[in-house]
Write an enzyme that holds these catalytic residues in place. Structure first.
Site, mmCIF file in Angstrom:
data_model
loop_
_atom_site.group_PDB
_atom_site.id
_atom_site.type_symbol
_atom_site.label_atom_id
_atom_site.label_comp_id
_atom_site.label_asym_id
_atom_site.label_seq_id
_atom_site.Cartn_x
_atom_site.Cartn_y
_atom_site.Cartn_z
ATOM 1 N N ASP A 180 0.815 -1.179 -0.063
ATOM 2 C CA ASP A 180 -0.149 -0.138 0.066
ATOM 3 C C ASP A 180 0.990 1.195 -0.022
ATOM 4 O OD1 ASP A 180 0.929 -0.293 2.655
ATOM 5 O OD2 ASP A 180 -0.940 -1.046 3.337
ATOM 6 N N GLU A 217 -10.000 -1.979 5.470
ATOM 7 C CA GLU A 217 -10.486 -1.807 6.623
ATOM 8 C C GLU A 217 -11.636 -2.593 6.982
ATOM 9 O OE1 GLU A 217 -8.465 -0.164 8.613
ATOM 10 O OE2 GLU A 217 -8.210 2.044 7.879
ATOM 11 N N ASN A 252 -7.500 -2.839 14.366
ATOM 12 C CA ASN A 252 -8.942 -3.068 14.081
ATOM 13 C C ASN A 252 -8.994 -4.313 13.131
ATOM 14 O OD1 ASN A 252 -7.779 -2.198 11.738
ATOM 15 N ND2 ASN A 252 -9.333 -0.396 11.385
ATOM 16 N N HIS A 284 -7.262 -4.821 10.169
ATOM 17 C CA HIS A 284 -7.073 -4.559 9.041
ATOM 18 C C HIS A 284 -5.861 -5.285 8.520
ATOM 19 C CE1 HIS A 284 -4.965 -0.365 9.386
ATOM 20 N NE2 HIS A 284 -3.930 -1.334 9.590
HETATM 21 C C1 F6R Z 1 1.347 -1.135 5.974
HETATM 22 C C2 F6R Z 1 0.125 -1.911 6.341
HETATM 23 C C3 F6R Z 1 -0.765 -1.855 7.458
HETATM 24 C C4 F6R Z 1 0.176 -2.099 8.851
HETATM 25 C C5 F6R Z 1 -0.491 -2.096 10.201
HETATM 26 C C6 F6R Z 1 0.198 -2.167 11.240
HETATM 27 O O1 F6R Z 1 1.982 -1.360 4.819
HETATM 28 O O2 F6R Z 1 -0.430 -2.437 5.249
HETATM 29 O O3 F6R Z 1 -1.623 -2.896 7.456
HETATM 30 O O4 F6R Z 1 0.984 -3.512 8.633
HETATM 31 O O5 F6R Z 1 -1.418 -0.817 10.029
HETATM 32 O O6 F6R Z 1 0.899 -1.195 11.536
HETATM 33 P P1 F6R Z 1 2.073 -1.257 12.642
HETATM 34 O O7 F6R Z 1 3.156 -2.272 12.250
HETATM 35 O O8 F6R Z 1 2.662 0.265 12.424
HETATM 36 O O9 F6R Z 1 1.386 -1.482 13.862
#
Ligand code: F6R
Length: 246
Positions: A67, A143, A136, A138
């Protein structure tokens, strides 16, 4: 699903990096699906260390990132392209032309989503997809919602994601409100999936992903249907799971 409960972040990172290294050693021209955020930073650090020791090469690896924030330039210090350059790409021998991140500045996000999906499909999808997990539930930036988004698309970030990611920005108001993300279908087409997750604020999401119903309200729960998932968590992130299994 294989689940590893490690004592801390470093042990989690070491375990996850070993899985990625095994993939690269077994198939040097593999397609790695990569993630950003705080969860994989230590994993990338380990990979860079092994590269510098001469134990690992990324010369033939192709990469596709999950992403990118919509509206951020590649050289913005919070863009995911910048993250990848500074945490991995600039420190190993991967060829710049073999690395792919959605274009956060694309004028037409639908056309960019289509281009990116075609690119990932053209590479045959990921041999190994690395994922973090949102509080959450995701994965990528898919989401919680009432359906599983299939392909790469423009996402409106959930308020809880904006709040969680505001730690990287001057204020919550500076966090982009949208992102381009691979779809759940894109992610599920990877041959292997590796999830890294740390911290007690993820314990519920991990529990729901592994033990809860498969539902788009907990996007990571779809991983229960994938034949080859390895989840590596630290004690805190896997605490609720371990309690339930005790
Ligand atoms: C990042 C991504 C997100 C993160 C998730 C956890 O490329 O796709 O799904 O993996 O938001 O983020 P952290 O590791 O910062 O808690």
């Amino acid at each position: 699903m294989k689940i590893f409960c490690e004592k801390d972040y470093d042990a989690m990172s070491h375990r996850a990096a070993a899985v990625i290294a095994a993939q690269v050693v077994s198939k040097p021209d593999c397609v790695l699906g990569l993630a950003t955020g705080s969860s994989p930073v230590g994993t990338y650090r380990e990979l860079v260390k092994w590269y510098k020791q001469g134990d690992l090469s990324f010369k033939e690896v192709r990469s596709v990132n999950l992403d990118e924030y919509y509206g951020l330039a590649p050289d913005h210090d919070q863009s995911y392209r910048y993250f990848m350059q500074t945490n991995l790409f600039d420190h190993v021998d991967i060829l710049p032309e073999n690395t792919n991140v959605p274009d956060g500045l694309a004028k037409d996000p639908a056309a960019e989503s289509e281009r990116y999906e075609r690119l990932v499909a053209g590479l045959g999808y990921a041999d190994l997809q690395l994922l973090g997990m949102g509080r959450n539930g995701h994965i990528g930036f898919n989401e919680p919602c009432d359906h599983f988004p299939v392909i790469t698309h423009l996402v409106n970030l959930a308020p809880s994601t904006i709040e969680a990611n505001s730690r990287f920005f001057a204020s919550a108001g500076d966090v982009p409100k949208q992102a381009l993300s691979m779809g759940i279908g894109t992610i599920m087409r990877a041959r292997k999936i590796l999830v890294v997750v740390s911290g007690e604020e993820k314990a519920d999401a991990v529990y729901q992903a592994v033990c809860g119903p498969v539902t788009p309200e907990a996007p990571a729960s779809i991983l229960q249907l994938h034949p080859d998932v390895t989840l590596v968590g630290d004690k805190e992130a896997t605490s609720k799971l371990m309690e339930a299994q005790a």
